[in-house]
Design an enzyme around this catalytic site. Structure first.
Site, short mmCIF file in Angstrom:
data_model
loop_
_atom_site.label_atom_id
_atom_site.label_comp_id
_atom_site.label_asym_id
_atom_site.label_seq_id
_atom_site.Cartn_x
_atom_site.Cartn_y
_atom_site.Cartn_z
N CYS A 106 46.97 47.77 30.11
CA CYS A 106 47.69 47.29 31.29
C CYS A 106 48.74 46.27 30.87
CB CYS A 106 46.80 46.64 32.33
SG CYS A 106 45.55 47.73 33.00
N HIS A 130 28.18 67.98 0.92
CA HIS A 130 26.91 67.55 1.52
C HIS A 130 26.82 67.92 2.99
CE1 HIS A 130 25.83 65.52 -2.15
NE2 HIS A 130 27.02 64.94 -2.17
N ASN A 154 45.13 42.23 34.11
CA ASN A 154 44.88 42.94 32.86
C ASN A 154 43.53 42.47 32.35
OD1 ASN A 154 44.99 44.02 30.26
ND2 ASN A 154 46.32 42.38 29.50
N GLY A 155 42.66 43.40 31.99
CA GLY A 155 41.35 43.00 31.47
C GLY A 155 40.25 43.52 32.37
N GLU A 182 45.18 61.17 17.50
CA GLU A 182 45.62 60.40 18.67
C GLU A 182 46.91 60.90 19.28
OE1 GLU A 182 46.35 56.20 17.98
OE2 GLU A 182 47.21 56.62 16.03
N ARG A 214 51.51 49.74 27.04
CA ARG A 214 50.20 49.13 27.25
C ARG A 214 49.34 49.91 28.24
NH1 ARG A 214 49.92 43.81 25.50
NH2 ARG A 214 48.16 43.50 26.87
N LYS A 216 48.28 50.41 23.60
CA LYS A 216 48.69 49.76 22.36
C LYS A 216 47.82 48.58 21.99
CE LYS A 216 51.43 49.20 18.87
NZ LYS A 216 51.10 50.11 17.75
N LYS A 235 45.63 59.30 12.93
CA LYS A 235 47.03 59.57 13.32
C LYS A 235 47.15 60.93 13.97
CE LYS A 235 48.42 56.60 13.44
NZ LYS A 235 47.89 55.32 13.09
N GLU A 290 42.32 57.22 8.07
CA GLU A 290 43.48 56.81 8.87
C GLU A 290 44.35 58.03 9.22
OE1 GLU A 290 44.83 54.94 10.76
OE2 GLU A 290 46.98 55.26 10.58
N TRP A 312 46.37 51.01 32.78
CA TRP A 312 45.52 51.80 31.90
C TRP A 312 44.14 51.69 32.54
CZ3 TRP A 312 41.16 51.17 28.79
CH2 TRP A 312 40.96 52.15 27.81
C1 F6R Z 1 45.97 53.67 16.01
C2 F6R Z 1 46.08 52.28 16.37
C3 F6R Z 1 44.84 51.55 16.73
C4 F6R Z 1 44.97 50.06 16.37
C5 F6R Z 1 43.75 49.29 16.89
C6 F6R Z 1 43.84 47.82 16.52
O1 F6R Z 1 47.21 54.18 15.59
O2 F6R Z 1 47.15 51.73 16.43
O3 F6R Z 1 43.72 52.11 16.13
O4 F6R Z 1 45.07 49.94 14.99
O5 F6R Z 1 43.67 49.41 18.28
O6 F6R Z 1 44.99 47.24 17.04
P1 F6R Z 1 45.59 45.91 16.44
O7 F6R Z 1 46.10 46.23 15.08
O8 F6R Z 1 46.66 45.50 17.39
O9 F6R Z 1 44.45 44.93 16.37
#
Ligand code: F6R
Length: 584
Positions: free
Chosen positions: A2, A485, A96-97, A469, A26, A579, A466, A462, A70
């Site tokens: 949010c 395994h 927000n929250g 998501e 957000r 984000k 990518k 990682e 969100w």
């Molecule tokens: C995935 C991504 C998330 C963030 C995670 C932590 O691409 O961006 O997995 O890495 O939410 O966010 P930060 O780095 O802002 O603590």
């Protein structure tokens, strides 16, 4: 999670729309506005993305609040969209929250005759303010927040006075000022187009936006004086420019960001290296992608500095509290500097006397300010939900720190400078085109697997994040040796498997793992400095030794981007994600 904004100054609605569009990363399932004009509250809400709306009619007034959602409590619909109001349509609130005790408070309010329209936790806030309004608006907000449990930020707007009160308790709020205009928002890019002069609200503080714009502590009731900070981001950095999406723009920015990340004060790096050398136990913590960088850090420190660092994902860190003493060091990595799980890890650590060092991208963010020492990774605003340039900047700084711990800071710098220059060469249109062709071949596949060993095992994890998501393809990363395994049972004809084959001591083993997959029909995509007969498709990366995690993730970032686009998804706004994850 949010985005919220409050504004007072000129005609509010156009400013609120612009600001909200910049906060859309957000949350983007619905949005809404409230302004005050001629003693009336004017409200507009809608579902979908603000950036895709063609709403022509404005709301009148020079004061207003807005929200991009969100969803946490209640479905995505207009009724659940913010702002929420009280029974008399006198108070509007954006939030927000999460309010953890909303059910209990709602039941009490229902008994008193308050009428609720939405399924949200937020709606109790205007009703609680209404209950206490006899004490005056500011007092009513104070009394309200003293009853709320959880981590949140709110902006409340009063119809009769046009005053706004913003409160921070666990979720970020930043105040921007420009002459007689004042903004309060969840993040700086919201108002960066208008001003880069900011003041940070700390937890348990509120600001009354009434022209005087004073800050108060909710704990003592005293006024708090704030320092005005000028942020060195410019509005253009937070725009897409010539690129169709922020994600590809930010991937391409890695031509410069790695170099910026390592441009740190040597003395500070040495100081923290000393702390790591003298600590009795050092932990790395972070979430999601940043967590994978922490995990890679464990290998990087072992390889470069022969030093054992413990990696614990931030949401699990409180469960490690028994291992913490005042000789422990915690290194927290977070792009936003606002992630709730990381903040909780820091709180846990601080309670045990642990010193905290952080690597963040947002100067002045909560994690930045709550740490004993903080490094800025200098990637510039990262707007796409999927982290790319912040990831490689974090990796670069971790590699630099590991070199400093080993007493080889200058060697580390040289390596990373060479890496930055090779990344610059690599990110050319032909390279992107080759990856796009691969995406065309595999974008209809339901599964993609990624394998790596040692430093590149966390990078395989990682890479999976990518792809998942943004393209919604099921992707999973494994340590190369683990496949046999169990997971190798998943390999059948044509299943794409990305093999991160660094030119190091793991090379023969990872190639052998690729062979095992290929003999079961897998389609092998090699990410490697050299081609190999086992690869069906080769994505060349430069040979940069221990900096291989940096160059190996970049082609997968580009692949994930093109997979998303080819599958018809907007990579900047992946479903269900936000984000900055400011809830636990
Ligand atoms: C995935 C991504 C998330 C963030 C995670 C932590 O691409 O961006 O997995 O890495 O939410 O966010 P930060 O780095 O802002 O603590």
């Amino acid at each position: 999670m949010c985005g919220i904004i409050g504004y007072k100054g000129k005609e509010a609605f156009p400013v609120l729309i612009e600001s909200l569009k910049r906060l859309e990363y957000r949350g983007y399932d619905s949005y809404g506005f409230a302004t005050v004009h001629s003693g009336e509250l004017h409200i507009f809400k809608n579902t979908g993305k603000i950036s895709e709306s063609n709403m022509l009619e404005g709301l009148p007034g020079n004061t207003g609040i807005a929200h991009t959602r969100w969803a946490t409590h209640g479905n995505v619909n207009k009724t659940n969209a913010h702002p929420h109001i009280d029974c008399e349509k006198r108070i509007a609130v954006v939030h927000n929250g999460i309010i953890e005790n909303y059910q209990e408070l709602k039941n009490k309010l229902l008994k008193k005759g308050h009428v609720f329209n939405s399924e949200t936790d937020t709606e109790i806030i205007p009703h609680l303010i209404e209950e206490n309004i006899k004490y005056g608006f500011e007092e009513a907000v104070k009394k309200t927040v003293s009853q709320l449990k959880g981590r949140y930020a709110i902006v409340a707007l009063e119809r009769d006075t046009g005053k706004m009160v913003a409160v921070r308790r666990g979720s970020p709020l930043i105040v921007g000022v420009k002459d007689k205009e004042v903004f309060v928002a969840s993040d700086i890019p919201a108002f960066l187009n208008y001003t880069n002069n900011v003041m940070y609200l700390d937890d348990n503080e509120m600001i009354v936006l009434d022209g005087e714009n004073k800050f108060y502590s909710l704990l003592t009731g005293e006024e708090v004086k704030k320092r005005l900070i000028t942020i060195d981001w410019d509005a253009e950095q937070a725009e897409k420019g010539k690129y169709p999406h922020f994600m590809i723009k930010e991937i391409m920015e890695q031509k410069e960001t790695i170099m910026r990340a390592i441009n740190q004060d040597d003395k500070e790096i040495e100081k923290i290296a000393n702390k790591i050398n003298n600590a009795f136990g050092t932990f790395f913590t972070g979430c999601g992608t940043a967590g994978k960088v922490c995990f890679a850090g464990e290998y990087i420190f072992s390889r470069i500095a022969n030093k054992h660092i413990n990696y614990v994902v931030a949401s699990e860190f409180p469960n490690y509290k028994h291992f913490l003493t005042d000789k422990t060091l915690l290194i927290a990595i977070s792009q936003s500097g606002e992630t709730a799980d990381v903040l909780e890890a820091i709180e846990t650590a601080k309670k045990r006397g642990v010193k905290v060092v952080s690597l963040v991208n947002v100067a002045g963010s909560t994690i930045d300010r709550y740490s004993d020492h903080s490094f800025n990774i200098k990637a510039g605003p990262e707007k796409a939900v999927a982290s790319t340039k912040a990831t490689t900047a974090q990796l670069a700084l971790v590699i630099l720190l590991a070199h400093a711990v080993a007493g080889k800071l200058q060697e580390g710098k040289m390596l990373l400078m060479e890496t930055a220059s090779k990344v610059n060469d690599m990110l050319n249109p032909r390279y992107e085109e080759r990856i796009k062709k691969l995406a065309e071949k595999i974008h209809k596949q339901p599964n993609i697997y990624i394998i790596g060993r040692s430093l590149n095992y966390p990078i395989a994890l990682e890479a999976a994040i990518k792809i998942q998501e943004v393209s919604y393809i099921h992707a999973e990363g494994f340590a190369g040796g683990e496949l046999k395994h169990g997971p190798i049972a998943l390999i059948e004809k044509g299943v794409p498997c990305i093999v991160l084959a660094a030119n190091d001591e793991t090379k023969d083993d990872i190639i052998a793992n690729a062979m095992e997959i290929k003999s079961r029909g897998g389609y092998i995509i090699g990410v490697s400095p050299e081609n190999n007969e086992v690869f069906d498709y080769w994505l060349k990366v430069p040979d940069v030794g221990v900096a291989s995690p940096i160059v190996n993730i970049i082609p997968v970032q580009i692949l994930a981007y093109h997979l998303a686009v080819l599958r018809g998804y907007d990579p900047d706004y992946p479903r269900n994600l936000a984000k900055s994850v400011t809830v636990k």
